[in-house]
Structure formats: structure tokens, C-alpha cells
Design a protein around this motif. Structure first.
Motif, PDB file in Angstrom:
ATOM      1  N   PRO A  98      -2.279  -6.251   5.029  1.00  0.00           N
ATOM      2  CA  PRO A  98      -1.969  -5.281   3.971  1.00  0.00           C
ATOM      3  C   PRO A  98      -1.083  -5.885   2.898  1.00  0.00           C
ATOM      4  CG  PRO A  98      -1.565  -4.341   6.144  1.00  0.00           C
ATOM      5  CD  PRO A  98      -1.835  -5.803   6.342  1.00  0.00           C
ATOM      6  N   THR A 123      -7.737  -6.182   2.234  1.00  0.00           N
ATOM      7  CA  THR A 123      -6.461  -5.769   2.809  1.00  0.00           C
ATOM      8  C   THR A 123      -6.390  -5.976   4.316  1.00  0.00           C
ATOM      9  OG1 THR A 123      -7.170  -3.495   3.142  1.00  0.00           O
ATOM     10  CG2 THR A 123      -6.161  -4.039   1.013  1.00  0.00           C
ATOM     11  N   LEU A 128      -3.978   1.597   4.271  1.00  0.00           N
ATOM     12  CA  LEU A 128      -3.094   1.016   3.278  1.00  0.00           C
ATOM     13  C   LEU A 128      -2.063   2.062   2.881  1.00  0.00           C
ATOM     14  CD1 LEU A 128      -2.606  -1.488   1.497  1.00  0.00           C
ATOM     15  CD2 LEU A 128      -4.059  -0.411  -0.214  1.00  0.00           C
TER      16      LEU A 128
END
Length: 173
Positions: A98, A123, A128
Motif C-alpha cells: 500500500p 497497491t 487502501l
């Protein structure tokens, strides 16, 4: 994932919870209908861990943009071609984890330097943090969220599909 029809590309950040660069490339190929002209795609990682992480990331990505899209390794060779806005440039940043505040700041700086660049960030997770997502300028979270198993299944199916023409032609490479 595409610029507005009839308008030049502008800075855009796309967030994809993929773990593999090839998954991000597949999203771009689908969005561009597999076009081989008018779209350019390059990938880069993100390793810098010094005191000025955002600055190091930015400089690393900036050098990648110049080198990979324009063959301009040396600063003296850095000029933008006249046909810049006739092409759409995608930079995939394969981070596998992330993004954080410094990462988002580096992407903002990258857009400040290249206002026409579309950045796709892998990510590596489906969750997220909203706080981090808002730090990107107008980031688009691509859906559907992927699991590691789904991404692996898609990768294996793509490999098999690439072999299909040879199988149908009777050759078994």
C-alpha cells in the motif's frame, strides 16, 4: 483509464490492488483495446528508502520517464517532442504494497513535472486507506478488487490463451 475523447492527456492517478506488473498492463491493454499506436506503457519499481524518500522516488521516476519514453538519459537530451499530446503515456509503478504519504507526495511531484502522464500504481492490497487515497490528486480506484488467487488465475489463463493459436494450428511448442 483513458483521456477524454478529443482532448490531450492530462495527469491522472489510477490505483489497482494488483501485485503483478502484468495485471496492470492487462488493464491498460483492455482500456486501449490493445491499440499499438497512440499509447505507450512503461513500468518502474519503487525502492528508495533514504531520508528524503518522496524526493528519491520522484527523481527515480522522473529519470525513468525521460529514459523510457524519450530515450533521454542525459539531462542535455531532455526536451519534449512536438507530437507529445498525440500519444497517451502510462507509467506503471509496481510497489506491491500500500502506498503511503511520501509515495503520494512523489506521485504529485511527478504530475507536476509531467502534466500529461497517467500513473497506474499497483497497491498490492484490496484495502487502501481512504486517508492515503485522498492524498493523490483525483485518484481513481480501479475495480473489481482482486484477490491474490484471482490475479494468479488470470495470469495462468493468459499464458494458456497465448498458446492457443499454436495448439489450434497443430503445433505443440
Amino acid at each position: 483509464m483513458l483521456p477524454e475523447p478529443g482532448r490531450p492527456p492530462q495527469a491522472m492517478t489510477l490505483l489497482l490492488n494488483a501485485r503483478a506488473r502484468t495485471t496492470a498492463e492487462q488493464y491498460i491493454r483492455r482500456a486501449t483495446c490493445g491499440a499499438t499506436r497512440g499509447y505507450e506503457m512503461r513500468s518502474v519499481g519503487s525502492l528508495p528508502t533514504g531520508e528524503d524518500r518522496a524526493g528519491e522516488l520522484f527523481r527515480s521516476w522522473e529519470n525513468t520517464v525521460w529514459a523510457e519514453f524519450f530515450d533521454a538519459d542525459a539531462e542535455d537530451d531532455r526536451w519534449l517532442p512536438e507530437d507529445l499530446h498525440s500519444r497517451t503515456h502510462y507509467l506503471i509503478i509496481n510497489d506491491r504494497c500500500p502506498p503511503d504519504h511520501e509515495f503520494a507526495q512523489a506521485v504529485k511531484r511527478l504530475h507536476g513535472a509531467f502534466s500529461w502522464l497517467i500513473v497506474l500504481v499497483t497497491t498490492g492490497t484490496s484495502a487502501l486507506e481512504e486517508r492515503i487515497r485522498t492524498e493523490f490528486m483525483h485518484a481513481v480506484l480501479l475495480t473489481p478488487p482482486l484477490t491474490a488467487g484471482e490475479e494468479q488465475t488470470a495470469r495462468l489463463r493468459n499464458q494458456r490463451l497465448k498458446k492457443l493459436p499454436d495448439l489450434l494450428a497443430g503445433s505443440h511448442a
